[in-house]
Design a protein around this motif. Sequence first.
Motif, short mmCIF file in Angstrom:
data_model
loop_
_atom_site.label_atom_id
_atom_site.label_comp_id
_atom_site.label_asym_id
_atom_site.label_seq_id
_atom_site.Cartn_x
_atom_site.Cartn_y
_atom_site.Cartn_z
N PRO A 40 0.83 -1.21 0.00
CA PRO A 40 0.00 0.00 0.00
C PRO A 40 0.86 1.25 0.00
O PRO A 40 1.97 1.25 0.50
CB PRO A 40 -0.81 -0.12 1.29
CG PRO A 40 -0.10 -1.12 2.12
CD PRO A 40 0.69 -2.00 1.19
N ALA A 41 0.32 2.31 -0.56
CA ALA A 41 1.06 3.58 -0.61
C ALA A 41 1.36 4.06 0.80
O ALA A 41 0.55 3.91 1.71
CB ALA A 41 0.24 4.62 -1.37
N THR A 42 2.54 4.63 0.95
CA THR A 42 2.97 5.15 2.24
C THR A 42 2.34 6.52 2.47
O THR A 42 2.28 7.33 1.55
CB THR A 42 4.50 5.27 2.26
OG1 THR A 42 5.04 4.01 1.93
CG2 THR A 42 5.00 5.70 3.61
N ALA A 43 1.91 6.75 3.68
CA ALA A 43 1.33 8.05 4.01
C ALA A 43 2.36 9.14 3.81
O ALA A 43 3.54 8.94 4.05
CB ALA A 43 0.84 8.04 5.46
N ALA A 44 1.92 10.31 3.37
CA ALA A 44 2.84 11.43 3.14
C ALA A 44 3.59 11.80 4.41
O ALA A 44 4.70 12.27 4.36
CB ALA A 44 2.08 12.64 2.61
N LEU A 78 12.65 -1.94 -10.73
CA LEU A 78 12.11 -0.67 -10.26
C LEU A 78 10.91 -0.89 -9.35
O LEU A 78 10.81 -0.29 -8.28
CB LEU A 78 11.72 0.23 -11.44
CG LEU A 78 11.10 1.57 -11.06
CD1 LEU A 78 12.09 2.43 -10.28
CD2 LEU A 78 10.61 2.29 -12.31
N SER A 79 10.02 -1.77 -9.75
CA SER A 79 8.85 -2.07 -8.94
C SER A 79 9.24 -2.64 -7.58
O SER A 79 8.71 -2.23 -6.54
CB SER A 79 7.96 -3.07 -9.69
OG SER A 79 6.87 -3.45 -8.89
N LYS A 80 10.19 -3.55 -7.57
CA LYS A 80 10.65 -4.15 -6.32
C LYS A 80 11.37 -3.12 -5.45
O LYS A 80 11.22 -3.12 -4.22
CB LYS A 80 11.55 -5.35 -6.59
CG LYS A 80 10.77 -6.53 -7.17
CD LYS A 80 11.69 -7.68 -7.52
CE LYS A 80 10.91 -8.83 -8.10
NZ LYS A 80 11.77 -9.98 -8.41
N ALA A 81 12.14 -2.24 -6.07
CA ALA A 81 12.83 -1.19 -5.31
C ALA A 81 11.82 -0.27 -4.65
O ALA A 81 11.95 0.08 -3.48
CB ALA A 81 13.76 -0.39 -6.23
N ARG A 82 10.80 0.13 -5.40
CA ARG A 82 9.76 1.01 -4.85
C ARG A 82 9.04 0.34 -3.68
O ARG A 82 8.78 0.97 -2.65
CB ARG A 82 8.76 1.40 -5.93
CG ARG A 82 9.28 2.43 -6.89
CD ARG A 82 8.25 2.73 -7.94
NE ARG A 82 8.66 3.85 -8.76
CZ ARG A 82 8.14 4.13 -9.95
NH1 ARG A 82 7.18 3.36 -10.45
NH2 ARG A 82 8.57 5.16 -10.63
N GLN A 84 9.02 1.66 0.08
CA GLN A 84 7.76 1.99 0.75
C GLN A 84 7.67 1.27 2.10
O GLN A 84 7.26 1.87 3.09
CB GLN A 84 6.56 1.63 -0.12
CG GLN A 84 6.36 2.60 -1.26
CD GLN A 84 5.19 2.21 -2.14
OE1 GLN A 84 4.78 1.06 -2.21
NE2 GLN A 84 4.64 3.20 -2.82
N ARG A 85 8.04 0.00 2.14
CA ARG A 85 8.01 -0.74 3.40
C ARG A 85 8.97 -0.11 4.42
O ARG A 85 8.65 0.04 5.59
CB ARG A 85 8.37 -2.21 3.19
CG ARG A 85 7.24 -3.02 2.62
CD ARG A 85 7.45 -4.51 2.78
NE ARG A 85 8.76 -4.98 2.34
CZ ARG A 85 9.09 -5.26 1.09
NH1 ARG A 85 8.22 -5.10 0.13
NH2 ARG A 85 10.29 -5.70 0.79
N ARG A 86 10.16 0.25 3.95
CA ARG A 86 11.15 0.82 4.86
C ARG A 86 10.75 2.23 5.31
O ARG A 86 11.01 2.62 6.43
CB ARG A 86 12.53 0.82 4.21
CG ARG A 86 13.07 -0.61 4.13
CD ARG A 86 14.42 -0.68 3.53
NE ARG A 86 14.89 -2.06 3.54
CZ ARG A 86 16.07 -2.44 3.13
NH1 ARG A 86 16.93 -1.54 2.66
NH2 ARG A 86 16.42 -3.70 3.16
N LEU A 87 10.11 2.99 4.41
CA LEU A 87 9.60 4.31 4.81
C LEU A 87 8.52 4.17 5.87
O LEU A 87 8.49 4.93 6.84
CB LEU A 87 9.05 5.07 3.60
CG LEU A 87 10.05 5.80 2.73
CD1 LEU A 87 9.37 6.30 1.45
CD2 LEU A 87 10.68 6.94 3.47
#
Length: 191
Positions: A101-105, A159-163, A167-170
């Motif tokens: 899921p997208a990371t919150a801003a 690229l997809s895996k990096a993103r 996102q998980r680390r963020l």
Amino acid sequence: MTDADLIAACRQGSGRAQKLLYERFAGMMLGVCIRYLRRREDAEEAMLGGFAKVFRALDQYRHEGSFEGWIRRIMVNEALGQLRRKEPLHLAIDDMVTDVPATAAEAESNLNAADLLALLAELPAGYRTVFNLYALEGYSHPEIAELLGISEGTSKSQLSKARAMLQRRLAAASLSASNSSPKEYYATGRY
């Protein structure tokens, strides 16, 4: 002194102009090299090699596009060459879940640029390289595929895996940042 004046003086063999050119762009280009190479010493070596190529190839610069962009391309290529020699690009790392899921801003606002660069530096070499080339340098997937000797599909996958990993680390960093300082977070190595 403008870039055009500096280039002209360098082409005439002015040591002072070469020093000025180096001083004007070295910090920025070291930053480019560091994004590709984990060790600062390797990044410095790539940057110095890149500047040697810049000075040898100045006659080839045609004033089409920015001079900084021209130097940046040389540095990226030099860093990629250094990366191939020092850290193999293991591009088929693992089958990670990419539906993150997208990371919150808010997660991004709690971290400074140095923290984000540290997260990027921790990516596996293949992920990091493709992410840098695509997201930060603006290369297309066909260009990345040609530069790295991989397929376009592999470039897109990396690229997809990096993103997804970023996102998980963020998200983890955002949770941890509310409980401790960023330095304490990275010192634990649990992200």
